[in-house]
Design an enzyme around this catalytic site. Sequence first.
Site, PDB file in Angstrom:
ATOM      1  N   SER A  71       0.865  -1.181   0.000  1.00  0.00           N
ATOM      2  CA  SER A  71       0.000   0.000   0.000  1.00  0.00           C
ATOM      3  C   SER A  71       0.896   1.223   0.000  1.00  0.00           C
ATOM      4  O   SER A  71       2.074   1.145   0.375  1.00  0.00           O
ATOM      5  CB  SER A  71      -0.870   0.008   1.263  1.00  0.00           C
ATOM      6  OG  SER A  71      -1.527   1.254   1.452  1.00  0.00           O
ATOM      7  N   TYR A  98      -2.448  -1.137  10.431  1.00  0.00           N
ATOM      8  CA  TYR A  98      -2.373  -1.263   8.970  1.00  0.00           C
ATOM      9  C   TYR A  98      -1.043  -0.726   8.453  1.00  0.00           C
ATOM     10  O   TYR A  98      -0.372  -1.371   7.635  1.00  0.00           O
ATOM     11  CB  TYR A  98      -3.541  -0.513   8.343  1.00  0.00           C
ATOM     12  CG  TYR A  98      -3.690  -0.717   6.853  1.00  0.00           C
ATOM     13  CD1 TYR A  98      -4.364  -1.833   6.350  1.00  0.00           C
ATOM     14  CD2 TYR A  98      -3.175   0.200   5.947  1.00  0.00           C
ATOM     15  CE1 TYR A  98      -4.515  -2.019   4.981  1.00  0.00           C
ATOM     16  CE2 TYR A  98      -3.325   0.024   4.581  1.00  0.00           C
ATOM     17  CZ  TYR A  98      -3.994  -1.091   4.104  1.00  0.00           C
ATOM     18  OH  TYR A  98      -4.138  -1.265   2.753  1.00  0.00           O
TER      19      TYR A  98
END
Length: 257
Positions: free
Chosen positions: A139, A152
């Site tokens: 990401s 995350y």
Amino acid sequence: MDLQGKRAIVTGSTSGIGLGIAEALAGAGARLVLNSFTDRAEDHDLASDMAKRFGIEARYISADLSIGEEARNLVHQAGGCDILVNNAGIQHVAPIESFPPAAWDRIIAINLSSAFHTTAAALPGMRASGWGRVVNIASAHGLTASPYKSAYVAAKHGVVGLTKTTGLETAGQGITCNAICPGYVLTPLVEAQIPDQMQVHHMDRETVIREVLLERQPSKQFATTEQLGGTLLWLCSDYAAQVTGTTISVDGGWTAL
């Protein structure tokens, strides 16, 4: 791209980015294993439909990737793989001091530890055949951070580190390992957020997309699952045989800031 005869596993591939990547691999002729944690008739039907549409072998294997043994067993049940795409992931947003410990543990397990376990299970077969591609879907948050996403961000930074280590350990063996780092991608999950954001911010759809969702994405455009699939196919090609242990950002300039 011709991946005829290559076996591919895509974790978390019944929707969104994972499904888009699976369809790109199927379109290139790869034999495909789809995966999620459920075991419904529609999961298996999805694999059957893909097999018919693309004229390939496709099957669905359920695995709870929060459990290391199940992550490794996914690879074993598939009979190994030539292409491993570690895509499965979940999210939870909260300040660090109130972040639920169970949510932290589950995010780290699914977003990071599962990639370690599947990679460990897949590498012996890749080494034996002298060819392999491991692609980790990280990401933009594997390269930068945002508040309230501690688990995350930590997991995706870990995925980038695991990618580098895997690339070093397999260099010169016909195996590459790289991470794709998407910014915002227009998936059903993101699409579902738009009406709520319109209501909260009293904005129309286009303004919410441009000023809220894509605030940090300079292109002010979503990446697409087709673009991510194309990037992955390039990484699987001979053109990228010397690309390993690195990240490729598909984020509209987010991490250039």
